[in-house]
Design an enzyme around this catalytic site. Structure first.
Site, mmCIF file in Angstrom:
data_model
loop_
_atom_site.group_PDB
_atom_site.id
_atom_site.type_symbol
_atom_site.label_atom_id
_atom_site.label_comp_id
_atom_site.label_asym_id
_atom_site.label_seq_id
_atom_site.Cartn_x
_atom_site.Cartn_y
_atom_site.Cartn_z
ATOM 1 N N ASN A 18 -2.984 6.077 0.154
ATOM 2 C CA ASN A 18 -2.430 6.233 1.551
ATOM 3 C C ASN A 18 -1.472 7.564 1.606
ATOM 4 O OD1 ASN A 18 -3.430 4.037 2.893
ATOM 5 N ND2 ASN A 18 -2.008 2.686 2.053
ATOM 6 N N GLU A 22 -6.089 -0.142 -6.463
ATOM 7 C CA GLU A 22 -5.032 0.772 -7.069
ATOM 8 C C GLU A 22 -4.116 -0.077 -7.760
ATOM 9 O OE1 GLU A 22 -3.935 4.771 -4.928
ATOM 10 O OE2 GLU A 22 -3.410 3.094 -3.846
ATOM 11 N N HIS A 53 -3.081 -2.954 -5.517
ATOM 12 C CA HIS A 53 -3.264 -2.572 -3.954
ATOM 13 C C HIS A 53 -4.820 -2.675 -3.684
ATOM 14 C CE1 HIS A 53 -3.755 0.824 -0.979
ATOM 15 N NE2 HIS A 53 -3.901 -0.406 -0.271
ATOM 16 N N SER A 55 0.671 -1.134 0.168
ATOM 17 C CA SER A 55 -0.046 -0.012 0.122
ATOM 18 C C SER A 55 0.793 1.085 -0.051
ATOM 19 C CB SER A 55 -1.060 -0.237 1.179
ATOM 20 O OG SER A 55 -0.283 0.120 2.415
#
Length: 302
Positions: free
Chosen positions: A208, A170, A158, A124
């Site tokens: 993130n 993602e 992700h 991530s």
């Protein structure tokens, strides 16, 4: 024109929440056989138990039939060594957010698996480019044909926690990732029932790079005594219409939050990403959130 993902068999490394979730959506939605690997027998047992519960829950809610649940469960098998993944078309790694650990796994996958196997990481925050570089065969360079071929099949996929519920994936390309790898990875994520967004290979990607500083800032507010836990979360839920407060979001794992925040901090050198001292102390105490039963909130065992 849609692109066929070409994944006839999938390997998943890591049987924790993320790995099991990826195995679940792959078996239920993409309907591909899954080979699941984890060094911990206890984690495998726990993960498969969770899958049984998730399938039973979906049956009880009428989302799938009992027959479809059994077929999905039968698609998932356990393997005890990475070399037993040699016949898969794609591997998704879902272990802890630790660069050295991931590099070691990808180095082994590159050596053990077919050169045509797509090597995906569920990281991530960590650089996909750094992970891809670890697949260069020993004695070869990044510019050698073998080095270029190996690194071109590495991609970031992700998924979000909890994987069976969250609709997004993602997609992140390393500088070495080929268009074919990207297209097939995207197609597979869609087959798993997900929407796909793309990000450049920067620390934290999009999700993130935005979410973790938000959580970190909320923890700093608590650390400084600016407001209580409940008032911080209530402010964001009622004032900003967020479904969950930032301290409630710690259920994803405070150790993961800290690892990502550290990646942002070291990857950018920007002091605005400095992890909260309280976050570090919570992780030191093993108060990790839902996974340990205690974080900023208590999580009674089910």
């Amino acid at each position: 024109m849609s692109v066929a993902h070409g994944v006839r068999r999938l390997g998943v490394i890591g049987a924790g929440q993320m790995g099991l979730g990826i195995a679940f959506v792959s078996a239920v939605h993409a309907k591909v056989p899954v080979l699941l690997h984890d060094k911990s027998a206890a984690q495998i047992k726990s993960g498969l138990s969770l899958m049984d519960k998730l399938l039973a829950k979906d049956v009880s809610k009428g989302k799938i039939t009992q027959e479809a649940a059994k077929e999905a469960r039968d698609r998932v098998a356990v393997v005890d060594h990475l070399k037993n993944l040699r016949d898969v078309d794609m591997v998704v790694e879902a272990v802890s957010e630790n660069l050295a650990l991931k590099q070691g796994i990808f180095r082994s996958l590159s050596a053990e698996l077919s050169p045509k196997t797509i090597l995906a990481t569920n990281t991530s925050s960590i650089s996909i480019t750094k992970i891809a570089a670890s697949t260069i065969p020993e004695g070869k360079t990044a510019s050698d044909p073998e080095g270029r071929e190996s690194t071109s099949r590495v991609v970031g996929l992700h998924f979000f926690n909890p994987v069976p519920v969250m609709k997004l994936v993602e997609l992140i390309a390393a500088v070495q990732t080929s268009k074919e790898t990207l297209d097939r990875a995207r197609a597979f994520a869609i087959a798993c029932g997900k929407e796909v967004t793309s990000s450049q290979d920067v620390p934290g990607f999009v999700a993130n790079a935005l979410l973790m500083p938000f959580i970190n800032e909320a923890i700093m507010c608590l650390e400084k005594g600016i407001a209580t836990r409940d008032d911080i979360d209530k402010t964001l839920k009622l004032g900003m219409n967020h479904p969950m407060g930032p301290l409630q979001l710690g259920h994803i794992g405070l150790d993961t939050c800290l690892a990502v925040q550290q990646t942002l901090y070291t990857g950018t050198g920007d002091s605005k990403y400095r992890p909260s001292v309280l976050l570090e102390r919570m992780v030191d105490a093993q108060w990790l959130g839902k996974k340990s039963g205690k974080g900023f909130y208590d999580y009674p065992s089910e």
